[in-house]
Design a protein around this motif. Structure first.
Motif, PDB file in Angstrom:
ATOM      1  N   TYR A  52       1.191  -1.277  -0.103  1.00 27.20           N
ATOM      2  CA  TYR A  52       0.093   0.019   0.035  1.00 27.20           C
ATOM      3  C   TYR A  52       0.750   1.345   0.082  1.00 27.20           C
ATOM      4  CZ  TYR A  52      -3.135  -3.565   1.400  1.00 27.20           C
ATOM      5  OH  TYR A  52      -3.937  -4.688   1.806  1.00 27.20           O
ATOM      6  N   THR A  53       0.638   2.142  -1.071  1.00 24.22           N
ATOM      7  CA  THR A  53       1.549   3.166  -0.950  1.00 24.22           C
ATOM      8  C   THR A  53       0.794   4.582  -1.012  1.00 24.22           C
ATOM      9  OG1 THR A  53       2.601   2.045  -2.844  1.00 24.22           O
ATOM     10  CG2 THR A  53       3.165   4.612  -2.633  1.00 24.22           C
ATOM     11  N   HIS A  54       1.302   5.558   0.027  1.00 25.39           N
ATOM     12  CA  HIS A  54       0.632   6.789   0.132  1.00 25.39           C
ATOM     13  C   HIS A  54       1.571   7.954   0.334  1.00 25.39           C
ATOM     14  CE1 HIS A  54      -3.044   4.950   1.845  1.00 25.39           C
ATOM     15  NE2 HIS A  54      -2.233   4.132   2.334  1.00 25.39           N
ATOM     16  N   PHE A  55       1.308   9.053  -0.465  1.00 22.66           N
ATOM     17  CA  PHE A  55       2.011  10.441  -0.428  1.00 22.66           C
ATOM     18  C   PHE A  55       1.889  11.121   0.854  1.00 22.66           C
ATOM     19  CE2 PHE A  55       2.008   9.277  -5.031  1.00 22.66           C
ATOM     20  CZ  PHE A  55       3.456   9.160  -5.190  1.00 22.66           C
ATOM     21  N   THR A  56       2.778  11.262   1.787  1.00 26.14           N
ATOM     22  CA  THR A  56       2.401  11.903   2.875  1.00 26.14           C
ATOM     23  C   THR A  56       3.179  13.240   3.032  1.00 26.14           C
ATOM     24  OG1 THR A  56       3.891  10.621   3.987  1.00 26.14           O
ATOM     25  CG2 THR A  56       1.807   9.689   4.065  1.00 26.14           C
ATOM     26  N   ASN A  57       2.778  14.034   4.065  1.00 25.66           N
ATOM     27  CA  ASN A  57       3.591  15.092   4.713  1.00 25.66           C
ATOM     28  C   ASN A  57       3.366  14.714   6.297  1.00 25.66           C
ATOM     29  OD1 ASN A  57       4.367  17.446   5.955  1.00 25.66           O
ATOM     30  ND2 ASN A  57       2.893  18.694   4.943  1.00 25.66           N
ATOM     31  N   ALA A  58       4.387  14.376   6.863  1.00 28.46           N
ATOM     32  CA  ALA A  58       4.218  13.742   8.491  1.00 28.46           C
ATOM     33  C   ALA A  58       4.015  15.074   9.188  1.00 28.46           C
ATOM     34  CB  ALA A  58       5.353  13.261   8.793  1.00 28.46           C
ATOM     35  N   THR A  59       4.346  16.449   8.875  1.00 28.78           N
ATOM     36  CA  THR A  59       3.789  17.459   9.691  1.00 28.78           C
ATOM     37  C   THR A  59       2.446  18.090   9.645  1.00 28.78           C
ATOM     38  OG1 THR A  59       4.759  19.231   8.039  1.00 28.78           O
ATOM     39  CG2 THR A  59       6.459  18.142   9.572  1.00 28.78           C
ATOM     40  N   ASP A  60       1.726  17.530   8.768  1.00 28.34           N
ATOM     41  CA  ASP A  60       0.376  18.012   8.514  1.00 28.34           C
ATOM     42  C   ASP A  60      -0.575  16.747   9.107  1.00 28.34           C
ATOM     43  OD1 ASP A  60      -2.269  18.462   7.639  1.00 28.34           O
ATOM     44  OD2 ASP A  60      -1.456  18.951   5.490  1.00 28.34           O
ATOM     45  N   THR A  61      -1.193  17.289  10.410  1.00 28.50           N
ATOM     46  CA  THR A  61      -1.778  16.348  11.317  1.00 28.50           C
ATOM     47  C   THR A  61      -3.084  16.030  10.283  1.00 28.50           C
ATOM     48  OG1 THR A  61      -1.049  17.555  13.029  1.00 28.50           O
ATOM     49  CG2 THR A  61      -2.776  16.055  13.454  1.00 28.50           C
ATOM     50  N   ALA A  62      -3.854  16.984   9.881  1.00 31.82           N
ATOM     51  CA  ALA A  62      -4.978  16.742   9.127  1.00 31.82           C
ATOM     52  C   ALA A  62      -4.912  15.700   7.946  1.00 31.82           C
ATOM     53  CB  ALA A  62      -5.751  17.987   8.440  1.00 31.82           C
ATOM     54  N   LEU A  63      -3.997  15.839   7.291  1.00 34.48           N
ATOM     55  CA  LEU A  63      -3.530  15.012   6.098  1.00 34.48           C
ATOM     56  C   LEU A  63      -3.212  13.538   6.845  1.00 34.48           C
ATOM     57  CD1 LEU A  63      -2.788  14.162   2.888  1.00 34.48           C
ATOM     58  CD2 LEU A  63      -0.577  14.932   3.661  1.00 34.48           C
ATOM     59  N   LEU A  64      -2.486  13.463   7.563  1.00 36.02           N
ATOM     60  CA  LEU A  64      -1.935  12.383   8.378  1.00 36.02           C
ATOM     61  C   LEU A  64      -3.073  11.404   8.981  1.00 36.02           C
ATOM     62  CD1 LEU A  64       0.849  10.799   8.156  1.00 36.02           C
ATOM     63  CD2 LEU A  64       1.069  11.426  10.633  1.00 36.02           C
ATOM     64  N   ARG A  65      -4.215  12.054   9.525  1.00 35.28           N
ATOM     65  CA  ARG A  65      -5.325  11.577  10.106  1.00 35.28           C
ATOM     66  C   ARG A  65      -6.259  10.747   9.243  1.00 35.28           C
ATOM     67  NH1 ARG A  65      -7.558  13.208  15.064  1.00 35.28           N
ATOM     68  NH2 ARG A  65      -6.576  15.211  14.627  1.00 35.28           N
ATOM     69  N   VAL A  66      -6.457  11.474   8.106  1.00 33.52           N
ATOM     70  CA  VAL A  66      -6.857  10.703   6.694  1.00 33.52           C
ATOM     71  C   VAL A  66      -6.194   9.458   6.529  1.00 33.52           C
ATOM     72  CG1 VAL A  66      -7.916  10.802   4.344  1.00 33.52           C
ATOM     73  CG2 VAL A  66      -8.283  12.777   6.054  1.00 33.52           C
ATOM     74  N   VAL A  67      -4.858   9.646   6.249  1.00 31.83           N
ATOM     75  CA  VAL A  67      -3.961   8.494   6.000  1.00 31.83           C
ATOM     76  C   VAL A  67      -3.893   7.468   6.936  1.00 31.83           C
ATOM     77  CG1 VAL A  67      -1.586   7.659   5.170  1.00 31.83           C
ATOM     78  CG2 VAL A  67      -2.534  10.057   4.224  1.00 31.83           C
ATOM     79  N   MET A  68      -3.835   7.714   8.256  1.00 36.30           N
ATOM     80  CA  MET A  68      -3.716   6.752   8.921  1.00 36.30           C
ATOM     81  C   MET A  68      -4.910   5.952   9.330  1.00 36.30           C
ATOM     82  SD  MET A  68      -0.445   6.495   9.594  1.00 36.30           S
ATOM     83  CE  MET A  68      -0.581   5.183  10.943  1.00 36.30           C
ATOM     84  N   ALA A  69      -6.087   6.700   9.073  1.00 35.14           N
ATOM     85  CA  ALA A  69      -7.531   5.828   9.153  1.00 35.14           C
ATOM     86  C   ALA A  69      -7.601   4.944   8.092  1.00 35.14           C
ATOM     87  CB  ALA A  69      -8.755   7.154   9.079  1.00 35.14           C
ATOM     88  N   ALA A  70      -7.001   5.161   7.000  1.00 38.80           N
ATOM     89  CA  ALA A  70      -6.932   4.290   5.835  1.00 38.80           C
ATOM     90  C   ALA A  70      -6.278   2.909   6.158  1.00 38.80           C
ATOM     91  CB  ALA A  70      -6.583   4.710   4.509  1.00 38.80           C
ATOM     92  N   VAL A  71      -4.924   3.305   6.793  1.00 44.66           N
ATOM     93  CA  VAL A  71      -4.056   2.389   6.981  1.00 44.66           C
ATOM     94  C   VAL A  71      -4.665   1.455   8.244  1.00 44.66           C
ATOM     95  CG1 VAL A  71      -1.871   1.909   8.253  1.00 44.66           C
ATOM     96  CG2 VAL A  71      -1.858   3.624   6.415  1.00 44.66           C
ATOM     97  N   GLU A  72      -5.047   2.114   9.344  1.00 42.37           N
ATOM     98  CA  GLU A  72      -5.755   1.265  10.414  1.00 42.37           C
ATOM     99  C   GLU A  72      -6.839   0.486  10.020  1.00 42.37           C
ATOM    100  OE1 GLU A  72      -6.713   4.219  13.411  1.00 42.37           O
ATOM    101  OE2 GLU A  72      -4.609   4.686  13.355  1.00 42.37           O
ATOM    102  N   GLU A  73      -7.404   0.561   8.919  1.00 45.05           N
ATOM    103  CA  GLU A  73      -8.596  -0.288   8.188  1.00 45.05           C
ATOM    104  C   GLU A  73      -7.957  -1.629   7.971  1.00 45.05           C
ATOM    105  OE1 GLU A  73     -11.833   0.037   7.822  1.00 45.05           O
ATOM    106  OE2 GLU A  73     -11.486   1.826   9.311  1.00 45.05           O
TER     107      GLU A  73
END
Length: 333
Positions: free
Chosen positions: A312-333
Protein backbone atom coordinates in the motif's frame (compact mmCIF):
# COMPACT_ATOMS: atom_id res chain seq x y z
CA UNK A 1 -1.38 -32.33 38.15
CA UNK A 2 -4.52 -32.16 35.99
CA UNK A 3 -5.47 -28.85 37.65
CA UNK A 4 -1.98 -27.51 36.95
CA UNK A 5 -2.21 -28.53 33.28
CA UNK A 6 -5.60 -26.83 33.00
CA UNK A 7 -4.14 -23.64 34.49
CA UNK A 8 -1.25 -23.72 31.97
CA UNK A 9 -3.71 -24.27 29.10
CA UNK A 10 -5.86 -21.39 30.36
CA UNK A 11 -2.86 -19.06 30.51
CA UNK A 12 -1.74 -20.12 27.03
CA UNK A 13 -5.22 -19.45 25.64
CA UNK A 14 -5.30 -16.03 27.31
CA UNK A 15 -1.90 -15.20 25.84
CA UNK A 16 -3.00 -16.39 22.38
CA UNK A 17 -6.23 -14.35 22.56
CA UNK A 18 -4.27 -11.31 23.67
CA UNK A 19 -1.72 -11.75 20.87
CA UNK A 20 -4.49 -12.10 18.28
CA UNK A 21 -5.77 -8.67 19.35
CA UNK A 22 -2.34 -7.08 18.96
CA UNK A 23 -1.17 -5.40 15.77
CA UNK A 24 2.58 -4.80 15.72
CA UNK A 25 3.69 -2.03 13.35
CA UNK A 26 7.39 -1.54 12.70
CA UNK A 27 8.43 1.95 11.53
CA UNK A 28 11.44 1.61 9.25
CA UNK A 29 13.34 3.92 6.92
CA UNK A 30 16.64 5.75 6.65
CA UNK A 31 17.59 8.61 8.99
CA UNK A 32 15.51 11.81 8.59
CA UNK A 33 12.66 10.05 6.77
CA UNK A 34 10.08 11.18 9.36
CA UNK A 35 9.49 8.04 11.45
CA UNK A 36 9.53 9.79 14.82
CA UNK A 37 7.28 12.54 13.43
CA UNK A 38 4.71 9.90 12.45
CA UNK A 39 4.83 8.50 15.98
CA UNK A 40 4.26 11.97 17.49
CA UNK A 41 1.34 12.55 15.12
CA UNK A 42 -0.17 9.18 16.06
CA UNK A 43 -0.08 10.24 19.70
CA UNK A 44 -1.96 13.46 18.87
CA UNK A 45 -4.48 11.68 16.62
CA UNK A 46 -5.22 9.03 19.26
CA UNK A 47 -5.08 11.49 22.18
CA UNK A 48 -2.04 9.93 23.87
CA UNK A 49 -1.05 13.38 25.07
CA UNK A 50 2.43 14.54 26.08
CA UNK A 51 2.90 14.90 29.83
CA UNK A 52 4.51 17.90 31.56
CA UNK A 53 7.93 16.25 31.66
CA UNK A 54 7.82 15.42 27.94
CA UNK A 55 6.69 18.97 27.07
CA UNK A 56 9.60 20.39 29.09
CA UNK A 57 11.92 18.02 27.23
CA UNK A 58 10.57 19.27 23.89
CA UNK A 59 10.96 22.92 25.03
CA UNK A 60 14.65 22.25 25.67
CA UNK A 61 14.91 20.35 22.38
CA UNK A 62 13.50 23.32 20.42
CA UNK A 63 16.25 25.56 21.84
CA UNK A 64 18.86 22.93 20.98
CA UNK A 65 17.43 22.57 17.43
CA UNK A 66 17.65 26.35 16.88
CA UNK A 67 21.20 26.78 18.18
CA UNK A 68 22.74 23.58 16.83
CA UNK A 69 20.87 24.03 13.53
CA UNK A 70 22.38 27.49 13.09
CA UNK A 71 25.78 26.13 14.14
CA UNK A 72 25.48 23.42 11.43
CA UNK A 73 24.64 26.17 8.94
CA UNK A 74 27.70 28.20 9.99
CA UNK A 75 29.86 25.06 9.63
CA UNK A 76 28.43 24.52 6.13
CA UNK A 77 29.38 28.11 5.25
CA UNK A 78 32.98 27.29 6.14
CA UNK A 79 32.88 24.25 3.80
CA UNK A 80 31.41 26.40 1.01
CA UNK A 81 33.97 29.21 1.59
CA UNK A 82 31.24 31.71 2.45
CA UNK A 83 31.65 34.35 5.17
CA UNK A 84 29.23 36.23 7.38
CA UNK A 85 29.07 40.01 7.05
CA UNK A 86 31.62 41.99 9.09
CA UNK A 87 28.90 43.46 11.31
CA UNK A 88 27.79 39.95 12.33
CA UNK A 89 31.21 38.37 12.98
CA UNK A 90 31.23 39.35 16.67
CA UNK A 91 28.24 37.03 17.23
CA UNK A 92 30.09 33.88 16.15
CA UNK A 93 32.08 33.05 19.35
CA UNK A 94 28.81 32.91 21.29
CA UNK A 95 27.84 29.69 19.49
CA UNK A 96 30.97 27.92 20.73
CA UNK A 97 29.80 28.41 24.32
CA UNK A 98 26.40 26.78 23.84
CA UNK A 99 25.16 24.49 26.63
CA UNK A 100 21.90 22.57 26.92
CA UNK A 101 19.09 24.09 28.95
CA UNK A 102 18.20 22.66 32.34
CA UNK A 103 14.62 22.09 33.51
CA UNK A 104 12.79 25.40 33.86
CA UNK A 105 15.63 27.55 32.46
CA UNK A 106 14.42 30.25 30.03
CA UNK A 107 16.02 30.53 26.60
CA UNK A 108 19.20 32.61 27.23
CA UNK A 109 18.36 36.19 26.12
CA UNK A 110 21.89 36.80 24.78
CA UNK A 111 21.18 34.36 21.90
CA UNK A 112 18.04 36.02 20.50
CA UNK A 113 19.58 38.96 18.62
CA UNK A 114 22.56 36.95 17.24
CA UNK A 115 20.19 34.24 15.95
CA UNK A 116 17.93 36.82 14.27
CA UNK A 117 20.81 38.79 12.72
CA UNK A 118 22.72 35.75 11.50
CA UNK A 119 19.59 34.18 9.96
CA UNK A 120 19.22 37.34 7.83
CA UNK A 121 22.92 37.43 6.89
CA UNK A 122 23.44 37.18 3.08
CA UNK A 123 26.22 34.57 3.42
CA UNK A 124 24.08 32.43 5.73
CA UNK A 125 21.18 32.65 3.27
CA UNK A 126 23.47 31.51 0.42
CA UNK A 127 24.62 28.51 2.47
CA UNK A 128 21.04 27.64 3.44
CA UNK A 129 20.09 27.35 -0.25
CA UNK A 130 22.76 24.63 -0.56
CA UNK A 131 21.55 22.82 2.56
CA UNK A 132 21.07 19.54 0.67
CA UNK A 133 24.86 19.26 0.35
CA UNK A 134 25.35 19.47 4.12
CA UNK A 135 22.29 17.54 5.41
CA UNK A 136 21.04 20.65 7.23
CA UNK A 137 17.97 20.23 9.48
CA UNK A 138 14.68 20.86 7.67
CA UNK A 139 13.04 22.64 10.61
CA UNK A 140 15.29 25.73 10.60
CA UNK A 141 13.01 27.98 8.51
CA UNK A 142 10.01 27.04 10.70
CA UNK A 143 11.68 27.99 13.99
CA UNK A 144 13.62 31.03 12.75
CA UNK A 145 10.42 32.58 11.36
CA UNK A 146 9.14 32.81 14.94
CA UNK A 147 12.13 33.52 17.20
CA UNK A 148 10.48 36.21 19.45
CA UNK A 149 7.69 33.75 20.40
CA UNK A 150 10.21 31.05 21.29
CA UNK A 151 12.18 33.44 23.52
CA UNK A 152 9.18 34.56 25.61
CA UNK A 153 9.65 33.77 29.30
CA UNK A 154 6.40 31.73 29.41
CA UNK A 155 7.08 29.85 26.14
CA UNK A 156 5.49 26.44 25.97
CA UNK A 157 5.89 24.41 22.76
CA UNK A 158 2.80 24.10 20.57
CA UNK A 159 1.84 20.77 18.99
CA UNK A 160 3.44 21.93 15.73
CA UNK A 161 6.65 22.94 17.57
CA UNK A 162 6.80 19.42 19.01
CA UNK A 163 6.10 17.77 15.65
CA UNK A 164 8.84 19.84 13.97
CA UNK A 165 11.44 19.16 16.67
CA UNK A 166 14.21 16.77 15.74
CA UNK A 167 16.16 14.36 17.91
CA UNK A 168 18.12 11.42 16.61
CA UNK A 169 16.36 8.17 17.57
CA UNK A 170 18.62 5.65 19.26
CA UNK A 171 17.45 2.22 20.32
CA UNK A 172 13.80 1.22 20.06
CA UNK A 173 10.72 3.16 21.19
CA UNK A 174 7.41 1.30 21.59
CA UNK A 175 4.08 3.11 21.93
CA UNK A 176 0.73 1.34 22.38
CA UNK A 177 -2.49 2.78 20.92
CA UNK A 178 -5.90 1.42 21.92
CA UNK A 179 -7.97 1.04 18.77
CA UNK A 180 -11.34 -0.58 18.14
CA UNK A 181 -11.00 -4.24 19.09
CA UNK A 182 -7.21 -4.37 19.22
CA UNK A 183 -4.01 -2.79 20.51
CA UNK A 184 -1.67 -1.17 18.01
CA UNK A 185 1.98 -1.49 19.05
CA UNK A 186 4.10 0.95 17.09
CA UNK A 187 7.88 0.52 17.22
CA UNK A 188 10.18 3.33 16.14
CA UNK A 189 13.84 2.42 15.61
CA UNK A 190 16.83 4.58 14.72
CA UNK A 191 17.35 5.02 10.97
CA UNK A 192 21.05 5.94 10.90
CA UNK A 193 23.35 3.17 9.67
CA UNK A 194 24.79 2.58 13.15
CA UNK A 195 21.30 1.86 14.49
CA UNK A 196 20.16 -0.64 11.84
CA UNK A 197 21.73 -3.69 13.45
CA UNK A 198 19.13 -3.26 16.23
CA UNK A 199 16.23 -3.73 13.81
CA UNK A 200 16.62 -7.51 13.79
CA UNK A 201 15.38 -7.68 17.39
CA UNK A 202 12.04 -6.20 16.32
CA UNK A 203 11.26 -8.62 13.51
CA UNK A 204 9.36 -11.27 15.45
CA UNK A 205 5.55 -11.25 15.12
CA UNK A 206 5.46 -8.05 13.07
CA UNK A 207 2.05 -7.52 11.45
CA UNK A 208 2.89 -4.53 9.27
CA UNK A 209 6.01 -2.65 8.21
CA UNK A 210 5.42 1.05 7.72
CA UNK A 211 8.39 2.14 5.59
CA UNK A 212 9.10 5.85 5.30
CA UNK A 213 10.97 7.52 2.47
CA UNK A 214 11.86 11.21 2.42
CA UNK A 215 10.88 12.27 -1.11
CA UNK A 216 12.84 15.48 -0.57
CA UNK A 217 15.96 13.37 0.02
CA UNK A 218 16.48 12.75 -3.71
CA UNK A 219 19.17 15.47 -3.80
CA UNK A 220 20.41 15.20 -0.20
CA UNK A 221 23.36 13.53 1.44
CA UNK A 222 23.09 11.47 4.63
CA UNK A 223 23.81 13.11 7.99
CA UNK A 224 26.31 10.34 8.77
CA UNK A 225 27.81 10.08 5.25
CA UNK A 226 28.10 13.21 3.09
CA UNK A 227 29.01 11.11 0.02
CA UNK A 228 25.84 8.97 0.12
CA UNK A 229 22.44 9.95 -1.31
CA UNK A 230 19.40 9.74 1.00
CA UNK A 231 17.06 8.37 -1.66
CA UNK A 232 19.55 5.74 -2.87
CA UNK A 233 20.06 4.68 0.75
CA UNK A 234 16.27 4.34 1.24
CA UNK A 235 15.99 2.26 -1.94
CA UNK A 236 18.74 -0.10 -0.73
CA UNK A 237 17.00 -0.63 2.64
CA UNK A 238 13.61 -1.13 0.96
CA UNK A 239 15.12 -3.66 -1.44
CA UNK A 240 16.63 -5.69 1.43
CA UNK A 241 13.33 -5.66 3.36
CA UNK A 242 11.33 -6.82 0.34
CA UNK A 243 13.71 -9.75 -0.11
CA UNK A 244 14.10 -10.61 3.55
CA UNK A 245 13.13 -14.08 4.78
CA UNK A 246 11.76 -12.41 7.90
CA UNK A 247 9.08 -10.55 5.96
CA UNK A 248 7.81 -13.08 3.39
CA UNK A 249 4.16 -12.52 4.32
CA UNK A 250 4.36 -9.25 6.28
CA UNK A 251 2.16 -6.47 4.92
CA UNK A 252 4.12 -3.48 3.65
CA UNK A 253 2.95 0.13 3.68
CA UNK A 254 5.12 2.66 1.85
CA UNK A 255 4.92 6.32 2.88
CA UNK A 256 6.55 8.62 0.33
CA UNK A 257 6.92 11.42 2.84
CA UNK A 258 7.81 15.15 2.92
CA UNK A 259 5.77 15.96 -0.19
CA UNK A 260 5.62 19.63 0.86
CA UNK A 261 9.41 20.03 0.76
CA UNK A 262 9.64 17.92 -2.42
CA UNK A 263 7.12 20.16 -4.21
CA UNK A 264 9.17 23.26 -3.41
CA UNK A 265 12.50 21.64 -4.20
CA UNK A 266 11.90 20.09 -7.65
CA UNK A 267 11.32 23.53 -9.16
CA UNK A 268 14.97 24.48 -8.61
CA UNK A 269 16.79 21.14 -8.16
CA UNK A 270 16.21 18.87 -11.20
CA UNK A 271 15.66 15.18 -10.38
CA UNK A 272 17.66 14.20 -13.48
CA UNK A 273 20.83 15.66 -11.92
CA UNK A 274 20.68 12.86 -9.32
CA UNK A 275 18.68 10.15 -11.15
CA UNK A 276 19.78 10.22 -14.82
CA UNK A 277 17.08 7.72 -15.90
CA UNK A 278 14.32 10.17 -14.93
CA UNK A 279 12.54 11.15 -18.15
CA UNK A 280 9.76 13.37 -16.81
CA UNK A 281 9.53 17.11 -17.30
CA UNK A 282 11.92 19.21 -15.23
CA UNK A 283 10.13 20.72 -12.24
CA UNK A 284 6.98 18.60 -12.69
CA UNK A 285 5.87 17.57 -9.19
CA UNK A 286 3.41 14.85 -10.23
CA UNK A 287 5.80 13.22 -12.69
CA UNK A 288 8.51 13.26 -10.04
CA UNK A 289 6.26 11.62 -7.45
CA UNK A 290 5.16 8.98 -9.97
CA UNK A 291 8.78 8.25 -10.91
CA UNK A 292 9.87 7.54 -7.32
CA UNK A 293 6.75 5.51 -6.56
CA UNK A 294 7.45 3.37 -9.65
CA UNK A 295 11.10 2.90 -8.62
CA UNK A 296 10.14 1.56 -5.18
CA UNK A 297 7.36 -0.68 -6.48
CA UNK A 298 9.72 -2.08 -9.11
CA UNK A 299 12.20 -3.05 -6.36
CA UNK A 300 9.45 -4.85 -4.41
CA UNK A 301 8.18 -6.61 -7.55
CA UNK A 302 11.59 -8.23 -8.11
CA UNK A 303 10.97 -10.48 -5.12
CA UNK A 304 8.20 -12.29 -7.08
CA UNK A 305 5.98 -12.24 -4.03
CA UNK A 306 3.28 -9.90 -5.26
CA UNK A 307 0.67 -12.65 -4.93
CA UNK A 308 1.49 -13.20 -1.26
CA UNK A 309 0.95 -9.60 -0.17
CA UNK A 310 -0.09 -6.19 -1.33
CA UNK A 311 2.00 -3.08 -0.96
CA UNK A 312 0.00 0.00 0.00
CA UNK A 313 1.51 3.32 -1.07
CA UNK A 314 0.65 6.79 0.23
CA UNK A 315 2.09 10.25 -0.42
CA UNK A 316 2.37 12.00 2.93
CA UNK A 317 3.52 15.09 4.76
CA UNK A 318 4.17 13.92 8.31
CA UNK A 319 3.98 17.46 9.75
CA UNK A 320 0.37 17.90 8.49
CA UNK A 321 -1.87 16.44 11.19
CA UNK A 322 -5.11 16.70 9.17
CA UNK A 323 -3.64 14.88 6.14
CA UNK A 324 -2.03 12.23 8.33
CA UNK A 325 -5.30 11.65 10.21
CA UNK A 326 -6.97 10.68 6.90
CA UNK A 327 -4.04 8.50 5.76
CA UNK A 328 -3.67 6.70 9.10
CA UNK A 329 -7.42 6.02 9.23
CA UNK A 330 -7.07 4.21 5.88
CA UNK A 331 -3.97 2.37 7.13
CA UNK A 332 -5.71 1.24 10.32
CA UNK A 333 -8.54 -0.26 8.31
Amino acid sequence: MAAQNKEVERQMKETKDKMSKQVKVLLLGSGDSGKSTILKQMRLIHKVYFNAQEIEGYRQLVFSNVILGLKALLDAMHEFDFEVSDENKDYLPLFDSFTDLKDGDPFPPQFLEPCAKLWEDPGVKKAYVRGNEAALPENLAYYFADLPRLWKSDYRPTEQDIIRSRARTTGITETVFKLKGHDLHMLDVGGQKSERRKWIHCFQDVTVILFLVSLSGYDQCLVEDKDANQMQDAMAIWDSICHSQWFKTTSLILFLNKTDIFERKVKSSPIKNFFPDYEGATGDVDEGKTYFKRRFLKLSAKSNRQKEREIYTHFTNATDTALLRVVMAAVEE
